[in-house]
Design a protein around this motif. Sequence first.
Motif, PDB file in Angstrom:
ATOM      1  N   TYR A  93       9.306  -0.040   0.524  1.00 23.26           N
ATOM      2  CA  TYR A  93       8.401   0.140   1.664  1.00 23.26           C
ATOM      3  C   TYR A  93       7.802   1.549   1.633  1.00 23.26           C
ATOM      4  O   TYR A  93       6.588   1.730   1.778  1.00 23.26           O
ATOM      5  CB  TYR A  93       9.162  -0.096   2.974  1.00 23.26           C
ATOM      6  CG  TYR A  93       8.363   0.197   4.219  1.00 23.26           C
ATOM      7  CD1 TYR A  93       7.505  -0.748   4.759  1.00 23.26           C
ATOM      8  CD2 TYR A  93       8.472   1.433   4.864  1.00 23.26           C
ATOM      9  CE1 TYR A  93       6.768  -0.473   5.900  1.00 23.26           C
ATOM     10  CE2 TYR A  93       7.738   1.722   5.998  1.00 23.26           C
ATOM     11  CZ  TYR A  93       6.884   0.768   6.516  1.00 23.26           C
ATOM     12  OH  TYR A  93       6.152   1.035   7.653  1.00 23.26           O
ATOM     13  N   ALA A  94       8.690   2.557   1.447  1.00 13.98           N
ATOM     14  CA  ALA A  94       8.220   3.942   1.427  1.00 13.98           C
ATOM     15  C   ALA A  94       7.257   4.169   0.255  1.00 13.98           C
ATOM     16  O   ALA A  94       6.240   4.843   0.399  1.00 13.98           O
ATOM     17  CB  ALA A  94       9.411   4.889   1.333  1.00 13.98           C
ATOM     18  N   LEU A 123       3.870   2.751   1.085  1.00 11.97           N
ATOM     19  CA  LEU A 123       3.116   3.621   1.991  1.00 11.97           C
ATOM     20  C   LEU A 123       2.530   4.811   1.238  1.00 11.97           C
ATOM     21  O   LEU A 123       1.399   5.218   1.473  1.00 11.97           O
ATOM     22  CB  LEU A 123       4.037   4.142   3.094  1.00 11.97           C
ATOM     23  CG  LEU A 123       4.262   3.238   4.299  1.00 11.97           C
ATOM     24  CD1 LEU A 123       5.158   3.950   5.302  1.00 11.97           C
ATOM     25  CD2 LEU A 123       2.943   2.874   4.953  1.00 11.97           C
ATOM     26  N   LEU A 130      10.237   9.002  -3.825  1.00  8.44           N
ATOM     27  CA  LEU A 130       8.844   9.396  -3.646  1.00  8.44           C
ATOM     28  C   LEU A 130       8.462  10.543  -4.588  1.00  8.44           C
ATOM     29  O   LEU A 130       7.296  10.902  -4.674  1.00  8.44           O
ATOM     30  CB  LEU A 130       8.611   9.825  -2.196  1.00  8.44           C
ATOM     31  CG  LEU A 130       8.876   8.740  -1.135  1.00  8.44           C
ATOM     32  CD1 LEU A 130       8.813   9.331   0.270  1.00  8.44           C
ATOM     33  CD2 LEU A 130       7.881   7.601  -1.265  1.00  8.44           C
ATOM     34  N   LEU A 173       7.008   9.286   6.431  1.00  3.28           N
ATOM     35  CA  LEU A 173       6.697   8.454   5.265  1.00  3.28           C
ATOM     36  C   LEU A 173       5.199   8.221   5.122  1.00  3.28           C
ATOM     37  O   LEU A 173       4.752   7.626   4.159  1.00  3.28           O
ATOM     38  CB  LEU A 173       7.415   7.103   5.367  1.00  3.28           C
ATOM     39  CG  LEU A 173       8.939   7.146   5.214  1.00  3.28           C
ATOM     40  CD1 LEU A 173       9.534   5.770   5.446  1.00  3.28           C
ATOM     41  CD2 LEU A 173       9.335   7.668   3.834  1.00  3.28           C
ATOM     42  N   GLY A 174       4.437   8.662   6.119  1.00  6.31           N
ATOM     43  CA  GLY A 174       2.996   8.556   6.002  1.00  6.31           C
ATOM     44  C   GLY A 174       2.393   7.328   6.651  1.00  6.31           C
ATOM     45  O   GLY A 174       1.248   6.984   6.383  1.00  6.31           O
ATOM     46  N   ALA A 175       3.177   6.656   7.522  1.00  9.22           N
ATOM     47  CA  ALA A 175       2.629   5.493   8.219  1.00  9.22           C
ATOM     48  C   ALA A 175       1.946   5.960   9.498  1.00  9.22           C
ATOM     49  O   ALA A 175       2.584   6.562  10.351  1.00  9.22           O
ATOM     50  CB  ALA A 175       3.737   4.498   8.557  1.00  9.22           C
ATOM     51  N   ARG A 215      -0.643   1.463  11.050  1.00  7.86           N
ATOM     52  CA  ARG A 215       0.148   0.922   9.946  1.00  7.86           C
ATOM     53  C   ARG A 215       1.563   0.597  10.410  1.00  7.86           C
ATOM     54  O   ARG A 215       2.233  -0.285   9.863  1.00  7.86           O
ATOM     55  CB  ARG A 215       0.171   1.944   8.799  1.00  7.86           C
ATOM     56  CG  ARG A 215       1.002   1.536   7.594  1.00  7.86           C
ATOM     57  CD  ARG A 215       0.459   0.254   6.967  1.00  7.86           C
ATOM     58  NE  ARG A 215       1.319  -0.225   5.891  1.00  7.86           N
ATOM     59  CZ  ARG A 215       2.450  -0.902   6.088  1.00  7.86           C
ATOM     60  NH1 ARG A 215       2.859  -1.153   7.325  1.00  7.86           N
ATOM     61  NH2 ARG A 215       3.170  -1.329   5.067  1.00  7.86           N
TER      62      ARG A 215
END
Lengths: 245, 286, 234
Positions: free
Chosen positions: A103-104, A107, A156, C137-139, C143
């Motif tokens: 998921y990460a 994104l 990441l 996390l950048g959401a 989103r």
Amino acid sequence: MHARATILPLSLDRVTYARGGETLIDGISVTIGSSSRTVVLGPNGAGKSLLLRLCHGLVAPTDGAVRWAGADAFGRRDTAGRQAMVFQRPVLLRRSALANITYALALQGRLERGERDARAREALASVGLAHVAERPARVLSGGEQQRLAIARAAALEPDVLFLDEPTASLDPGASRAIEDAIRAIDAAGTKIIMTTHDLGQARRLAEEVLFLCRGRLMEHTPAGEFFEHPRTPQAAAFLRGDLVA
Amino acid sequence: MTMRLFETTRRAVIAAAVGAAIWGFAAPAGAQTAERPFITVASTTSTEQSGLFKHLLPQFTGKTGIEVRVVAVGTGQALKIGERGDADLVFVHARSAEEDFVAKGFGVGRSDVMYNDFVLVGPKSDPAGVKGSRDAVKALQAIARKKAPFVSRGDDSGTHQAELDLWQRAALHPKADGNWYRETGSGMGPALNTAAAMDAYILADRGTWLSFKNRGDLTLLVEGDDRLFNQYGIILVNPARHAHVKEKEARTFINWVISPEGQAAIAAYRIEGEQLFFPNARRKGA
Amino acid sequence: MQGLDEALAAAWRLIVTGDTALVEIVALSLKVSLTAVFCAAVVGLPLGAVLALVRFPGRGPVIVVIDALMGLPPVVAGLFVYLLLSRAGPLGPYGLLFTPTAMVIAQTLLVIPIIAALTRQVVTDLWAEYCEQLTSLGAGRLRAVPTLLWDARSSLVTAILAGLGRAMAEVGAILVVGGNIDGVTRTMTTAIALETSKGDLPLALGLGIVLLVIVLAINAAAHMLGATARRAAG
């Protein structure tokens, strides 16, 4: 590994954060380079966690500025995408350990769909969680959950990883596993900036120390020097274990 | 293992949701594109609840293949449905309102179909002493004198209009005369339920009364007065106003209802041996 | 109470004889209400989540209106849809009045506020927990909508069941827009209303018991699925 392009160094320019008439972070100016593990120390309420959040961009300073030297090269959005953070209490999504990581990665958008699974499994293996990849993240033990959170951040491959008291609620065995993981991530080329209230952990991990007291930056020194010859009376008292107000 | 169970559960939930959705969507669509033609009739609760339609409609559908969908409401609302073009024909019992409906151009060609009568129903104890009377107006006057509980439909239905007409003939204004007169604002059945619970007098159409089950202590007290006559009429909704009206099928129904065959079918409907509706079409045709 | 005995007996007779008219009515009730709840969930879940996460001008009033609409009398929703679908109304040409589709539309309108309001509450609470992590996390907030909906799934099942309860129980809206036509738009609740007005109280209550059993079965099934999923997902 350290040679790759990076958004570091990070410069704070008179960063101040005030809320409800109280100044929680008071005019901190500092430049943090990419070369060493930085540990933020200070008594409770010194503003350690808040400083990390200001650096990571989760909280905007009420005055002053946070600047990444590489921001121009990567663009603002990508600057955020090249950082990661691990919180004191891991926040895991209600899905499998593996899915938490993919998921990460989705994104972040750097890897194609097909590559994410392999990267996620690699990250899980690196913290010794390969065997629980398919298990729901929320049923893992506290230590496993924090290792998963670290694996998620590490997957990441960020330029900088913030960790806020990552072992605060863990037993010694689990803490050691976390410290090993942090060293491995550092070795792979990610800058570590973390807070801890555990002086032993700080001595084991720190290469440089930022010492905060009541929202002010008191010292920014190499770790050896800080632990042997603290420059300020507050730091000396803190290291002696006195209560520092 | 747990994960697999979770996945299975998740898939089951999703499959069930999707399945339900498809089933749900398909069904209403299927109902609309019914294989056989149908017409919509706005009618009154008295005809529906007396069971007449259940007796009558299968015979018509069997003969012509046309399905008849009945929306049973009060006469006032039935006429309103017709006026808005939401039915193909109306089948109601309020003569003057029906004639008004035609005069305003909402419907065309009103035909008499049948009649039944209203009856005055009340508690066995009969505090106003009206039992056996054949004079409905005098009975109402007696009830008003005793201020005995009286339940009115109060819903602008055909029965309500007939009741108001009787009060007017009795030269009384019960609504202004205290709380023995109760308007329920409901259909015939609910009003009868209320009257049964209150041991009140009530004007009911004979059909609903005969098929009504929750009578409690109520019994039939007054019948046979000419002024209790209840005429049913049928009207085609004006196709010139509403182009979608299924004129051909609707006329087929009207013509059948007033034909000797339809009229005989109406006469044949009985509850416990008692005839409910008396055909009296003058066979003009729609 | 002799009425209750009769009602139970009537319910029992209805169930054991598998009365075909009853089966049709039950099937239609389920079709209409499940479809309506499905449509309402498709609209209400994202709507609730967006209201929880996204700040926009007029957000406050929208929330108040949706919370208030949870108490919308079904008959008012029915009248609104009636005027919309009536031949004399804006959607008249489609000829939807007195069809199951009309009933689905009316019930969807009734259920959307319930699902949206409950979803907003659930997602607001979950966002408080997830906010920093997802932002890190950048959401962005938009989103985060699907992520939060998925992670709140076990609570949202309750919101959807509340909506289904409202749909299965209401009679005011579907009576007005469906017309209670025998074999076409007659559902459990309109049949109960009809039998009540015919004075056949035992049959009405018997149908009511059947309805209750069905609603209980649906809720039990949903809770069992939910419990299994929770146990598995932690």
